[in-house]
Design a protein around this motif. Structure first.
Motif, PDB file in Angstrom:
ATOM      1  N   ILE A   1      11.624  70.799  40.253  1.00 38.25           N
ATOM      2  CA  ILE A   1      12.020  71.906  39.372  1.00 38.25           C
ATOM      3  C   ILE A   1      10.791  72.576  38.755  1.00 38.25           C
ATOM      4  O   ILE A   1      10.718  73.808  38.652  1.00 38.25           O
ATOM      5  N   GLY A   2       9.815  71.769  38.349  1.00 29.87           N
ATOM      6  CA  GLY A   2       8.675  72.287  37.590  1.00 29.87           C
ATOM      7  C   GLY A   2       7.590  72.938  38.418  1.00 29.87           C
ATOM      8  O   GLY A   2       6.847  73.786  37.901  1.00 29.87           O
TER       9      GLY A   2
ATOM     10  N   LEU B   1      12.529  64.624  40.792  1.00 26.83           N
ATOM     11  CA  LEU B   1      13.437  65.764  40.690  1.00 26.83           C
ATOM     12  C   LEU B   1      12.844  66.841  39.787  1.00 26.83           C
ATOM     13  O   LEU B   1      12.907  68.039  40.105  1.00 26.83           O
ATOM     14  N   PHE B   2      12.243  66.431  38.679  1.00 24.85           N
ATOM     15  CA  PHE B   2      11.682  67.411  37.755  1.00 24.85           C
ATOM     16  C   PHE B   2      10.342  67.972  38.233  1.00 24.85           C
ATOM     17  O   PHE B   2       9.946  69.059  37.794  1.00 24.85           O
TER      18      PHE B   2
ATOM     19  N   THR C   1       6.624  71.470  45.573  1.00 28.82           N
ATOM     20  CA  THR C   1       8.085  71.359  45.579  1.00 28.82           C
ATOM     21  C   THR C   1       8.575  70.750  46.890  1.00 28.82           C
ATOM     22  O   THR C   1       9.428  69.852  46.900  1.00 28.82           O
TER      23      THR C   1
ATOM     24  N   LEU D   1       7.732  67.233  34.735  1.00 29.93           N
ATOM     25  CA  LEU D   1       7.198  68.572  34.489  1.00 29.93           C
ATOM     26  C   LEU D   1       5.681  68.528  34.320  1.00 29.93           C
ATOM     27  O   LEU D   1       4.961  69.412  34.808  1.00 29.93           O
TER      28      LEU D   1
END
Length: 401
Positions: free
Chosen positions: A63-64, A59-60, A345, A113
């Motif tokens: 986002i990252g 998930l990160f 992503t 991240l």
């Protein structure tokens, strides 16, 4: 610039080893989860939170990756790779000493991240350093290293977890061994002048435009492919247990088998690309995955499931190098990092969405029929792409913004 050169063995090794860090995020600690759940049994909803330890990095990464894409274009490739490697070891290894499940989850978020930073910067550097056939070959090699790294780290994590659930977190500290290599053998490319030459088959466009239609096709295809491919790691252990009463070890070997064939196909990507254009590779990819999933859904023996996994793995092995080289060859230098961040992503968004999409279908129809339906859908999609090749090529080549 230092004395490093893209054809240097150490420069190539650094890029390939950095790329393997991206597959370590989840697989390494998967064998630790049952013992971790026992350790934190007094925590409310421990089963849910422990499973989130495995999936939270994805998930990160989603986002990252766009953030990493902006950073890599504005501040540079090497600084991001170096910072991400430092954070990777710190965040990934934090599970060795943290005594709170929620602190471990925070570390896993930071790890996501860091993975985003490593993946975007390493892939962008490869796109910067190499062009044409050399780029296609090296990105195939990158995908193969990532596949083989997954097999290696999953095996190592299992061995370490048998001694203590915390020990697999040690593997993340390997990122710090790459720091001297990044400092001395990676250089920041000169992007003031485009290093993308014009290619006769028309796959590269002007540096003044962004191929919006092509990115829509590439990102959408990547999300869809990953939703379907992740039926294997997410659902296969349950399917094999119901089908052949397979042990966890046999399920792990089956997933590794698919990963191995994925690596073989990735290694061959350079030769495939030398003969075919990007669009022509798509139906081959979907066809191989479709054959594989259809076999998995229709057979009833472990050996024949492995046969299906081999086909599915080969299809996946062509996916990422084809998409990465396609984007790298077409997007202007100034926004390449952001475009590859979008691809990253798409990749992890598909992985994250897979259990959400597949669980209701498998609950209603059963896993066997779910695999068969996925296989049939992919085969139909492959046939449609063959029939509509000219339209797809026109769509991706249409004027962009």
């Amino acid at each position: 610039m230092n004395n490093s050169h893209p054809n240097s063995t150490l420069t190539k090794a650094t890029l390939l080893l950095a790329s393997t860090l991206t597959v370590m995020a989840g697989a390494t600690i998967a064998p630790s989860l049952p013992a971790m759940q026992d350790q934190f049994a007094d925590v409310a909803n421990a089963e849910f939170w422990v499973k989130l330890v495995l999936t939270l990095p994805a998930l990160f990464i989603v986002i990252g990756s766009p953030i990493a894409g902006v950073i890599v274009d504005r501040l540079g490739r090497k600084p991001l790779l170096l910072a991400a490697a430092v954070l990777y070891g710190f965040a990934g290894g934090s599970g060795l000493i943290l005594n709170s499940l929620f602190a471990i989850l925070a570390g896993r978020a930071l790890l996501g991240l860091a993975v985003a930073g490593v993946m975007v910067s390493a892939t962008t550097l490869i796109a910067d350093y190499y062009i044409g056939a050399a780029r296609a070959t090296f990105m195939g090699l990158q995908a193969a290293f990532m596949g083989l790294g997954g097999v290696l780290f999953l095996s190592a994590g299992g061995s370490l977890a048998s001694a203590n659930w915390r020990l697999p977190f040690l593997i993340y500290l390997l990122a710090w061994l790459l720091i001297p290599l990044i400092i001395f053998w990676i250089y920041e490319p000169n992007r003031s002048i485009s290093n993308i030459p014009s290619i006769p088959d028309g796959e590269v466009i002007s540096d003044t435009s962004i191929p919006v239609n092509l990115l829509i096709l590439v990102f959408g295809t990547t999300v869809l492919s990953q939703i379907i491919f992740y039926l294997i790691p997410v659902q296969l252990p349950f399917y094999l247990r119901s089908l052949t009463n397979a042990t966890p070890t046999e399920s792990g070997m089956a997933i590794a088998f698919a990963t191995l064939f994925s690596a073989f196909a990735s290694l061959a990507y350079g030769k495939v690309k030398a003969r075919l254009d990007f669009v022509s590779i798509l139906p081959i990819m979907f066809g191989l995955m479709g054959i594989g999933y259809t076999i998995i859904g229709l057979v009833s023996s472990y050996a024949l499931v492995l046969l299906g996994l081999g086909f599915a793995g080969m299809g996946l092995g062509l996916l990422m190098p084809n998409m990465t080289v396609w984007v790298s060859a077409t997007v202007p230098d100034a926004v390449r990092g952001r475009a590859l961040g979008g691809l990253s992503t798409s990749l992890f968004l598909g992985q994250f969405l897979s259990p959400i999409v597949s669980q209701p279908i498998s609950a209603k129809f059963g896993l066997g029929l779910t695999y068969s339906l996925a296989g049939g859908f992919l085969l139909v999609l492959g046939v449609v792409l063959i029939a509509m090749k000219q339209q797809v090529m026109a769509f991706t080549a249409s004027p962009s913004k």
